[in-house]
Design a protein around this motif. Sequence first.
Motif, PDB file in Angstrom:
ATOM      1  N   HIS A  50       0.845  -1.205   0.000  1.00  0.00           N
ATOM      2  CA  HIS A  50       0.000   0.000   0.000  1.00  0.00           C
ATOM      3  C   HIS A  50       0.877   1.250   0.000  1.00  0.00           C
ATOM      4  CE1 HIS A  50      -3.099  -2.702   2.278  1.00  0.00           C
ATOM      5  NE2 HIS A  50      -2.964  -3.028   1.002  1.00  0.00           N
ATOM      6  N   PHE A  51       1.924   1.199   0.802  1.00  0.00           N
ATOM      7  CA  PHE A  51       2.850   2.340   0.868  1.00  0.00           C
ATOM      8  C   PHE A  51       3.467   2.598  -0.504  1.00  0.00           C
ATOM      9  CE2 PHE A  51       7.300   3.752   1.581  1.00  0.00           C
ATOM     10  CZ  PHE A  51       7.013   5.016   2.069  1.00  0.00           C
ATOM     11  N   TRP A  52       3.888   1.526  -1.162  1.00  0.00           N
ATOM     12  CA  TRP A  52       4.480   1.668  -2.509  1.00  0.00           C
ATOM     13  C   TRP A  52       3.511   2.381  -3.451  1.00  0.00           C
ATOM     14  CZ3 TRP A  52       8.857   1.208  -5.312  1.00  0.00           C
ATOM     15  CH2 TRP A  52       8.724   1.110  -6.703  1.00  0.00           C
ATOM     16  N   MET A  53       2.241   2.008  -3.353  1.00  0.00           N
ATOM     17  CA  MET A  53       1.245   2.571  -4.271  1.00  0.00           C
ATOM     18  C   MET A  53       0.781   3.958  -3.853  1.00  0.00           C
ATOM     19  SD  MET A  53       0.200   1.155  -7.047  1.00  0.00           S
ATOM     20  CE  MET A  53      -1.395   1.946  -7.190  1.00  0.00           C
ATOM     21  N   GLY A  54       1.177   4.379  -2.664  1.00  0.00           N
ATOM     22  CA  GLY A  54       0.725   5.702  -2.207  1.00  0.00           C
ATOM     23  C   GLY A  54      -0.575   5.637  -1.431  1.00  0.00           C
ATOM     24  N   GLY A  55      -0.872   4.496  -0.837  1.00  0.00           N
ATOM     25  CA  GLY A  55      -2.082   4.389  -0.003  1.00  0.00           C
ATOM     26  C   GLY A  55      -2.901   3.158  -0.333  1.00  0.00           C
ATOM     27  N   LYS A  56      -3.642   2.673   0.659  1.00  0.00           N
ATOM     28  CA  LYS A  56      -4.459   1.470   0.466  1.00  0.00           C
ATOM     29  C   LYS A  56      -5.544   1.699  -0.588  1.00  0.00           C
ATOM     30  CE  LYS A  56      -7.086  -2.091   2.931  1.00  0.00           C
ATOM     31  NZ  LYS A  56      -8.144  -2.172   1.917  1.00  0.00           N
ATOM     32  N   ASP A  57      -6.104   2.881  -0.568  1.00  0.00           N
ATOM     33  CA  ASP A  57      -7.133   3.225  -1.530  1.00  0.00           C
ATOM     34  C   ASP A  57      -6.618   3.043  -2.967  1.00  0.00           C
ATOM     35  OD1 ASP A  57      -9.453   4.483  -2.668  1.00  0.00           O
ATOM     36  OD2 ASP A  57      -8.176   6.254  -2.949  1.00  0.00           O
ATOM     37  N   LYS A  58      -5.460   3.605  -3.225  1.00  0.00           N
ATOM     38  CA  LYS A  58      -4.878   3.490  -4.572  1.00  0.00           C
ATOM     39  C   LYS A  58      -4.563   2.035  -4.900  1.00  0.00           C
ATOM     40  CE  LYS A  58      -2.930   8.088  -5.162  1.00  0.00           C
ATOM     41  NZ  LYS A  58      -1.736   8.915  -5.020  1.00  0.00           N
ATOM     42  N   PHE A  59      -4.076   1.319  -3.907  1.00  0.00           N
ATOM     43  CA  PHE A  59      -3.759  -0.094  -4.113  1.00  0.00           C
ATOM     44  C   PHE A  59      -5.019  -0.876  -4.488  1.00  0.00           C
ATOM     45  CE2 PHE A  59      -3.383  -4.465  -2.766  1.00  0.00           C
ATOM     46  CZ  PHE A  59      -2.157  -4.834  -3.272  1.00  0.00           C
ATOM     47  N   ASP A  60      -6.095  -0.638  -3.762  1.00  0.00           N
ATOM     48  CA  ASP A  60      -7.337  -1.366  -4.038  1.00  0.00           C
ATOM     49  C   ASP A  60      -7.878  -1.040  -5.433  1.00  0.00           C
ATOM     50  OD1 ASP A  60      -7.193  -2.549  -1.586  1.00  0.00           O
ATOM     51  OD2 ASP A  60      -8.564  -1.139  -0.604  1.00  0.00           O
ATOM     52  N   ARG A  61      -7.766   0.217  -5.787  1.00  0.00           N
ATOM     53  CA  ARG A  61      -8.236   0.609  -7.126  1.00  0.00           C
ATOM     54  C   ARG A  61      -7.385  -0.062  -8.210  1.00  0.00           C
ATOM     55  NH1 ARG A  61      -7.809   6.707  -6.591  1.00  0.00           N
ATOM     56  NH2 ARG A  61      -7.273   6.403  -8.789  1.00  0.00           N
ATOM     57  N   ARG A  62      -6.079  -0.090  -7.995  1.00  0.00           N
ATOM     58  CA  ARG A  62      -5.201  -0.759  -8.957  1.00  0.00           C
ATOM     59  C   ARG A  62      -5.590  -2.241  -9.088  1.00  0.00           C
ATOM     60  NH1 ARG A  62       0.099   0.213 -10.514  1.00  0.00           N
ATOM     61  NH2 ARG A  62      -0.776   2.211 -11.069  1.00  0.00           N
ATOM     62  N   LYS A  63      -5.909  -2.836  -7.960  1.00  0.00           N
ATOM     63  CA  LYS A  63      -6.296  -4.245  -7.959  1.00  0.00           C
ATOM     64  C   LYS A  63      -7.565  -4.460  -8.812  1.00  0.00           C
ATOM     65  CE  LYS A  63      -6.500  -8.547  -6.035  1.00  0.00           C
ATOM     66  NZ  LYS A  63      -7.543  -9.060  -6.943  1.00  0.00           N
ATOM     67  N   LEU A  64      -8.532  -3.591  -8.642  1.00  0.00           N
ATOM     68  CA  LEU A  64      -9.760  -3.685  -9.444  1.00  0.00           C
ATOM     69  C   LEU A  64      -9.437  -3.567 -10.930  1.00  0.00           C
ATOM     70  CD1 LEU A  64     -12.377  -1.553  -7.446  1.00  0.00           C
ATOM     71  CD2 LEU A  64     -12.366  -4.041  -7.801  1.00  0.00           C
ATOM     72  N   ALA A  65      -8.542  -2.645 -11.237  1.00  0.00           N
ATOM     73  CA  ALA A  65      -8.162  -2.439 -12.646  1.00  0.00           C
ATOM     74  C   ALA A  65      -7.447  -3.679 -13.186  1.00  0.00           C
ATOM     75  CB  ALA A  65      -7.271  -1.211 -12.776  1.00  0.00           C
ATOM     76  N   PHE A  66      -6.549  -4.258 -12.398  1.00  0.00           N
ATOM     77  CA  PHE A  66      -5.883  -5.492 -12.826  1.00  0.00           C
ATOM     78  C   PHE A  66      -6.923  -6.575 -13.115  1.00  0.00           C
ATOM     79  CE2 PHE A  66      -1.614  -4.534 -10.530  1.00  0.00           C
ATOM     80  CZ  PHE A  66      -1.061  -4.055 -11.705  1.00  0.00           C
ATOM     81  N   ASP A  67      -7.858  -6.735 -12.192  1.00  0.00           N
ATOM     82  CA  ASP A  67      -8.885  -7.768 -12.383  1.00  0.00           C
ATOM     83  C   ASP A  67      -9.682  -7.510 -13.657  1.00  0.00           C
ATOM     84  OD1 ASP A  67      -8.025  -8.914 -10.090  1.00  0.00           O
ATOM     85  OD2 ASP A  67      -9.659  -8.165  -8.821  1.00  0.00           O
ATOM     86  N   PHE A  68      -9.939  -6.260 -13.919  1.00  0.00           N
ATOM     87  CA  PHE A  68     -10.712  -5.918 -15.118  1.00  0.00           C
ATOM     88  C   PHE A  68      -9.938  -6.269 -16.395  1.00  0.00           C
ATOM     89  CE2 PHE A  68     -12.050  -3.236 -18.580  1.00  0.00           C
ATOM     90  CZ  PHE A  68     -13.440  -3.228 -18.480  1.00  0.00           C
ATOM     91  N   ILE A  69      -8.694  -5.845 -16.472  1.00  0.00           N
ATOM     92  CA  ILE A  69      -7.976  -6.032 -17.750  1.00  0.00           C
ATOM     93  C   ILE A  69      -7.546  -7.474 -17.955  1.00  0.00           C
ATOM     94  CG2 ILE A  69      -7.153  -3.635 -17.697  1.00  0.00           C
ATOM     95  CD1 ILE A  69      -4.288  -4.760 -17.312  1.00  0.00           C
ATOM     96  N   GLU A  70      -7.301  -8.194 -16.859  1.00  0.00           N
ATOM     97  CA  GLU A  70      -6.746  -9.540 -16.996  1.00  0.00           C
ATOM     98  C   GLU A  70      -7.601 -10.430 -17.890  1.00  0.00           C
ATOM     99  OE1 GLU A  70      -6.074 -11.617 -13.310  1.00  0.00           O
ATOM    100  OE2 GLU A  70      -4.950 -13.224 -14.286  1.00  0.00           O
ATOM    101  N   LYS A  71      -8.906 -10.224 -17.845  1.00  0.00           N
ATOM    102  CA  LYS A  71      -9.819 -11.089 -18.598  1.00  0.00           C
ATOM    103  C   LYS A  71     -10.222 -10.486 -19.937  1.00  0.00           C
ATOM    104  CE  LYS A  71     -10.471 -14.084 -15.122  1.00  0.00           C
ATOM    105  NZ  LYS A  71      -9.194 -13.611 -14.490  1.00  0.00           N
ATOM    106  N   ASP A  72      -9.746  -9.287 -20.226  1.00  0.00           N
ATOM    107  CA  ASP A  72     -10.176  -8.600 -21.446  1.00  0.00           C
ATOM    108  C   ASP A  72      -9.201  -8.905 -22.590  1.00  0.00           C
ATOM    109  OD1 ASP A  72     -10.567  -6.705 -23.521  1.00  0.00           O
ATOM    110  OD2 ASP A  72     -11.586  -5.369 -22.104  1.00  0.00           O
ATOM    111  N   PRO A  73      -9.636  -9.687 -23.587  1.00  0.00           N
ATOM    112  CA  PRO A  73      -8.696 -10.125 -24.625  1.00  0.00           C
ATOM    113  C   PRO A  73      -8.168  -8.992 -25.500  1.00  0.00           C
ATOM    114  CG  PRO A  73     -10.938 -10.804 -25.168  1.00  0.00           C
ATOM    115  CD  PRO A  73     -10.999 -10.223 -23.788  1.00  0.00           C
TER     116      PRO A  73
END
Lengths: 695, 695
Positions: A50-73
């Motif tokens: 979280h610290f690396w990403m600049g906060g837990k909020d940013k980390f969680d949002r990044r995670k959502l984005a990863f989940d979104f793109i991972e399945k998008d061909p």
Amino acid sequence: MSKNNTAAVERLEQIKQQLNLSPSPMSLQAPKDMEKERSSASFNIDVLSHFWMGGKDKFDRRKLAFDFIEKDPELVVQSPRNILEFGREEMREYTMGQINRVVRLGREIKDKEFLEDISRAVILYSESFALRIGVHEALFRNVVQMLGNKQQQQDWVENVDQFRIIGCFAMTELGHSSALRDIETTATFDVETDEFIINSPNITSTKWWIGMAGQTATHTVVIAQTIIHGKNVGLNWFIVQLRDTVTGKVVPGVQAGDVGAKVGHQGVDNGWIQFHCKRIPRTNMLSKWVTMDRSGDFQPAPNPAVMYATLIPERFSLVTITLTLVTQALTIATRYGVVRRQGSKNQQIMDYQSHYVKLLPAISFMYMVQNSFKTLDDQFAILTAGGEMDPLVYLNHMGDMHSISASLKGLSGAYATEILEICRRSCGGHAYSAYNALGNLISDFGVMTTGGGDNVVLLQQAASYLLHCFNQKLEFDDYPELKYQSATHYIVRAKELLKVKTWPVNVIADATKDFALIEEALHAILVKRLNSIRQSLSEGASHNDLLLESVRVAELHCAAFLFSVNARQFSSLTGSDLDPSVQRIMRQMTALWGLHILRVYGDQGYMEGFLSPKQMKDIEKEYLAQLCKSMRYEVIGLTDGFGLPDFILKAPIAKHDGDIYQAYFETLLQAPASTGVASYHAKLIKPLTEKFENK
Amino acid sequence: MSKNNTAAVERLEQIKQQLNLSPSPMSLQAPKDMEKERSSASFNIDVLSHFWMGGKDKFDRRKLAFDFIEKDPELVVQSPRNILEFGREEMREYTMGQINRVVRLGREIKDKEFLEDISRAVILYSESFALRIGVHEALFRNVVQMLGNKQQQQDWVENVDQFRIIGCFAMTELGHSSALRDIETTATFDVETDEFIINSPNITSTKWWIGMAGQTATHTVVIAQTIIHGKNVGLNWFIVQLRDTVTGKVVPGVQAGDVGAKVGHQGVDNGWIQFHCKRIPRTNMLSKWVTMDRSGDFQPAPNPAVMYATLIPERFSLVTITLTLVTQALTIATRYGVVRRQGSKNQQIMDYQSHYVKLLPAISFMYMVQNSFKTLDDQFAILTAGGEMDPLVYLNHMGDMHSISASLKGLSGAYATEILEICRRSCGGHAYSAYNALGNLISDFGVMTTGGGDNVVLLQQAASYLLHCFNQKLEFDDYPELKYQSATHYIVRAKELLKVKTWPVNVIADATKDFALIEEALHAILVKRLNSIRQSLSEGASHNDLLLESVRVAELHCAAFLFSVNARQFSSLTGSDLDPSVQRIMRQMTALWGLHILRVYGDQGYMEGFLSPKQMKDIEKEYLAQLCKSMRYEVIGLTDGFGLPDFILKAPIAKHDGDIYQAYFETLLQAPASTGVASYHAKLIKPLTEKFENK
């Protein structure tokens, strides 16, 4: 799953049935080793990430984005296809497809922040995407935004944001890279028609390496020598259309093409452009800082430097790219290092000193830089003031800002090259498989050391600024008044530091506890080196004779700046909002970085007689046998902290769970024509070998 | 010219007609600069190039071979096709085609020496060819030759030489690279059928990275754990058939495939192999050193080290490959450096200190290594004695030979990586074009640092040998009796050298005139460092804690060896058969190399208190401002000396005549789809940009 994919999966299963893929003691041990390493971190890995990403909020949002793109061909290549197999043509198309997809998503997704997160996630997945969309959104857009007047911004920016035009950045030429002074392209004002005539007068004036100019861009900003009433009034930026927005054909007066095969960035259509007396309206000259009326009365910018102001954010963005690529390489090398066992005691290869001592300072460097961005962003924000910059403030700070951005680009570029090579070698032969991604990371990174300002040139410029400040201080007791604490601030104490003859530290371990001792050493060495250079110049040496020495001083200056910024935050273990375990590991990395600099730039200290042979030997010992060794079991936690999922890393030997061997083998089996008789067998092999008489 | 070629040439002409390729002051200046640089060499370039080749006779023969292959479309890709465009499949096939062509030429050309010259010329042209034919002719053949008994040599070698079989070298496994001890493949003797059963028991035992195993090899030598009557008697080599020599299909009991995408060497079909209880005759176990009779009575080799004896010549051949690739990169970087002009005075970029100071020691290093081969060859010849080696002599010298070959591979690998990066950066952005060949050279080289023995491991082993000799000398006044003067010879003087406290040189220029002063410094530093390591060990440090220090000592040891060999030959300007101008430039390069080592490994001397701060500063000054500077105008002559024609270099920016810009542009234009509308325009670009409303 598409029909092709189904066929590929079936083929894979058929091949696998003919193989012996049963586990071995080694393959079974690997995931256990990974688990053990992960649990041995002394800190809370989640909190660090979280610290690396600049906060837990940013980390969680990044995670959502990863989940979104991972399945998008359209954004991430789906197995069994492998993006690391893509040739030039396929990669050029796929990358444009990603951009197209992001634009379409922009119309579907109302949450603009999420859209931004998606784009950043794709940037981590593909550097080609990053560069290509960056050319449009950062380079082209920034030039219009930062150098265009209100009307021009109104005319163009919305079209840029909607991708109704695709923009590129025509600066470098076949004969001229960063040395803009000698650019040969001309923009001649025709007072009769109220137009500029953009022209490429000869072969070396051809615009070269221009990202997106090869196949995609409809428009470009061009920097050109501006000729008005027969007089060269200097360089200006012009908006020029390249291609028809419907047919994709180059417009009359423009020739453009693709540069073809490059070492990396296969997804980017770098190109060349020639202008053949291409006429554009006068109003296409970007005119925030310069003005010219209908008659050709030209008012230059208050300082020509503003014309290159966009290069400062570009340089910072190159550092961001560096972190993106290098953190991936470090994660790959580190994970492989703990699951691979080799040697007389079948130890983890990470246990070898040559392994962890090379990876740990590199990992720390990532954290040092990442954590300095906030300071640099704050400083840059003072300059740009949210787009409403005060020209005077801006100009007063440009030298300083240029110096730190130039030295950071130079230092990080040079060290990143080394780190990537360290990572490559840490993976032994398996780094040579393109499927383990390191080759791709290295190729993509390559251009960073020469592009966006050659490293040597940038470091030299940074050194000149340092020397200038140093001379001013020594001669006139003068130091620039700046709105923030500059990286050069230690020069204020130049005279005092010059008087310190030796480093008053007998036990090196003291310095890793009291960061002020390290900082004092670095600053003392810096002013002594600056003083030596000053002296050599006064004795008649040319700047060129001192070029390499100057470059090294600029590197050390930047390394020391990174140390200072982090030392301020992590000098103590208490009094911070951070999780104590994260505060502690950041403190350890800061100490490691400090000693790393003293070791690597130790020659600068001992040439000045400031560091003694004993201190050098002790630094070596403390660094190797204490600091690095004590952090050996933090490596997985620290690289996990970068927060990079497997599909971003792409490398089977770096799987998060450590179960690498079958995944790696299967990746190979999926390669086209991986098994069976070679297509050229009958033509080239059989005629030779059919003569063999088997006994 | 083929129909395809004609069409390509016509297309090129059409594109060119639409472009402005008129010369510029810059493009006109480039060939003039090149000519001037060439004429400014202080020595006879032709004679130097003969010296590099080992004599005028060899040079002339190489020239004939170059002329022969340059026009042969099966050996050298003919313009406008460009080998640097080739993808994996095309490159795999073309490389096999080169081998096929060479074999056919072998039947046509009676002059075997000329045939050998042709093969060597093609090796310079394509590293993929070099590696692929090397797997068969060096690795496979050498194992049979060096480890097979008379009967086995008779049965197999002629088939190898005639390419009736194509051999590979199955050593490394998915789970095990150079650590042979842990190899998992088994060879179990079946006394009933008089056969060995070769088996891959699990996934990590899969043979991996095996050159030519992917598509081509019909046979392999396999190293495997040998199980006889239930007992593991150690590692042995076995000849195993992989593919049917007529159909090209894998034979029963064998599975093999291609590893797919690699970072370099696209022309080499590296592969994986699995053996599924594959039965082979007992007589396929290579039995020069070991024997086993019908009953399974096994006599091991006198020393297991002989089983890896082939790795020593392999290591030397890797150094040769290093020279091949790096001399090409240096020629490219140097030529571009003198024709490119940039900067405030529009100077040649070679004039920048950062340019020539980085290239000159690298160029000198090539000459130092090349000129040391004779010494090393002589030494190795004593070991092998023309194939009739005395096992005892051989074993007595193996430790020493291993040590120097390991440290040479380690040092040259590490420095070559640096040099290639220097060359890449010296060419700025244009190195990023695949057509300027540097990317390809770097990719091909990459594997050299980890393949053929990992550099760190090799240097560590070399250091262990040094430490062993040093301890023997100190403790027992013992030094091995060898039939040649070993690189470790200075250890004889260890006690005396330990007593020398400081370097008795006040004026550094004295040392560049009297090479004995440099040699003495290097040897003193080496024994002091060995002594420090010895002391740390006695104080309880582990070998691992001293790993990086040991590696550095081994590097310095090898660098000093190269200096000594050359210093012996070039310490004086007279008394040599060489052309005086060549003797003089070799002397200058030797001096440069000596000072280069003192500078780069200065920390080793400083830590021991042997070099003073003033000496360090003076070395820096003498090196930068005197030696390197005085040789600035030799760079073209020195790289011309490598004797590499344009078609070998492939890089348009490195043309011998300096007329680079049009050649470079035309190379780009020849790329497929370099101009015109992108194939994906309608699908991915138009839907976005057609919405633009042109004003």
